[in-house]
Design an enzyme around this catalytic site. Structure first.
Site: not given
Lengths: 171, 300
Positions: A64, A134
């Site tokens: 990302c 994440c």
């Protein structure tokens, strides 16, 4: 029908900082802890990279395009992390994960923080599976910061810290 | 010696695989994917003598719905540990339109599929055909023609015009009065063309797709630790964050777009020359630049 959203449209604020963001985030399904870290960020900032007691971990997520910087300030005598800060460019989950990471490493010995697992961070924030990476990034950032501090200080003291750095690399 | 290459690609078309396998004998395949069967020729024998090993992405497969002129072709049979036998195939085996099989026929009127365009809708009766998983995005947009390889450079190929042309034939709105079966085909084909268009028009998505066709997946899990690159990206994102007037933002946007272009070109080159590590590294950078551009757009 005229709920919070309706009041916003009419320009009647909710009296809170960025109410739109909170309701938008909540409606997108972010856990309240994630929203909290996003709205009330803790430990955002920067330490002096060249300071010998500072370890800087800089990591990125290829999927990302996130960038995460986590810095620790270590007490050279005790090896304890006395302060930590972060700077993350990414989604709310990435920001929250790094924020949690800085909170958790404070006050701990730098060897102990190496065992902080991304699953613990993810659980604390109730991250959905799609956002697990994440928390992984945050775990990697912690390790990178410790590794950087050790590299800086082993050069200074001349000690071979190879055992520890190998452990970091192997995880 | 002119190394004629067979164009062969990964396919999920199991029946096609079976057909080829029975026709040409043992197909040497390196990997099987969970979702389907992928196969690669592992090498090319030039003039019956040298084994010239090639990376899987050098090969693409011709399929029944779409003809490609295939020239000399060698398949290596045997176990993974060594080559036990090799068969040189007759050139006539792969003559103009067949891959040792017939061309598909229209389910409605029985008309034969055309040889030069993908068979998404029948030219004779207009009926939308079932989706063929072996047709890839480049074929749909006519970017993979005889002797021309799939490339990342597709600037002048009128993607939008072709997209509209396809939708004129496939759009679900056109099949209101037709059977349930055809409505389903139309929905599938239309969705396919939309996917193809959205993927091919964006250089970054196009690049990732190209690698995927060649069997190379960009590892999305591995954390990036390259300090130089990350430092550059951090600085870039900080600059975007701190900029508040549109003039500064536009200036930064122009700079980042230029960097994106540079790495897009670098990808094209790396891909064409088969340097996949370099191609993947270019994609990583493109993603970061793309993300930054997106953030700027949000602010503007």
């Amino acid at each position: 029908m005229l709920g919070a959203a309706g009041r916003r449209i009419l320009g009647l604020g909710l009296g809170k900082r960025a109410p739109g963001a909170v309701t938008a985030a909540a409606s997108r399904g972010y856990h309240e802890r994630v929203v909290d870290h996003y709205e009330n960020p803790r430990n955002v900032g920067s330490f002096d990279k060249s300071d010998p007691s500072v370890g800087t971990g800089l990591v990125g997520a290829p999927a990302c395009g996130d960038v995460m910087k986590l810095q620790i300030k270590v007490d050279d005598d005790t090896g304890k992390i006395v302060d930590a800060c972060f700077k993350t460019f990414g989604c709310g989950s990435a920001i929250a994960s790094s924020s949690v990471a800085t909170e958790w490493v404070k006050g701990k010995h730098m060897e102990d923080v190496l065992s902080i697992k991304n699953t613990e961070i993810a659980k604390h924030l109730s991250l959905p599976p799609v956002k697990l990476h994440c928390s992984m990034l945050a775990e990697d950032a912690i390790k990178a910061a410790v590794k950087d501090y050790k590299a800086k200080n082993s050069k200074a003291t001349g000690k071979a810290e190879t055992v520890q750095t190998d452990k970091v690399e192997n995880t | 010696m002119n190394p004629y290459l067979v164009i062969m690609r990964t396919t999920k078309n199991y029946s096609l695989f079976l057909m080829l396998r029975s026709s040409v004998g043992e197909l040497f395949y390196k990997k099987t994917a969970k979702l389907g069967l992928r196969f690669f020729a592992t090498g090319l024998i030039l003039g019956n003598s040298h084994f010239h090993s090639l990376s899987p992405s050098d090969f693409f497969l011709c399929n029944r719905a779409y003809s490609v002129l295939v020239r000399d072709f060698v398949l290596c049979g045997g176990s993974q540990h060594g080559l036990q036998e090799s068969k040189a195939l007759d050139r006539s085996f792969y003559s103009s339109s067949t891959c040792s099989g017939e061309l598909p026929k229209c389910w409605n009127c029985g008309g034969t599929a055309p040889t030069s365009i993908p068979f998404l809708a029948c030219e004779s009766c207009g009926s939308v055909q079932p989706r063929n998983l072996s047709i890839d995005f480049f074929q749909i947009f006519g970017l993979f023609l005889l002797c021309r390889e799939r490339s990342h450079d597709i600037k002048d190929d009128n993607l939008e015009g072709k997209y509209k042309d396809w939708q004129k034939k496939l759009h679900p709105d056109l099949v209101h009065s037709k059977s349930e079966k055809e409505k389903m085909f139309a929905a599938e084909q239309s969705a396919l063309v939309i996917d193809a268009y959205q993927t091919l028009r964006k250089p970054l998505l196009r690049a990732i797709y190209l690698l995927k066709l060649g069997g190379k997946h960009v590892d999305e899990e591995k954390t990036i630790t390259d300090p130089e690159m990350l430092a550059e990206m951090l600085e870039m994102r900080e600059a975007v964050d701190e900029a508040h007037d549109s003039l500064t933002l536009k200036k930064i946007k122009a700079e980042v777009e230029e960097k994106f272009e540079t790495y897009s070109r670098s990808f094209s080159q790396a891909f064409t020359s088969g340097d996949f590590d370099d191609a993947i590294a270019s994609i990583e950078r493109m993603r970061y630049y793309d993300r930054a551009i997106e953030e700027i757009r949000k602010k503007l």
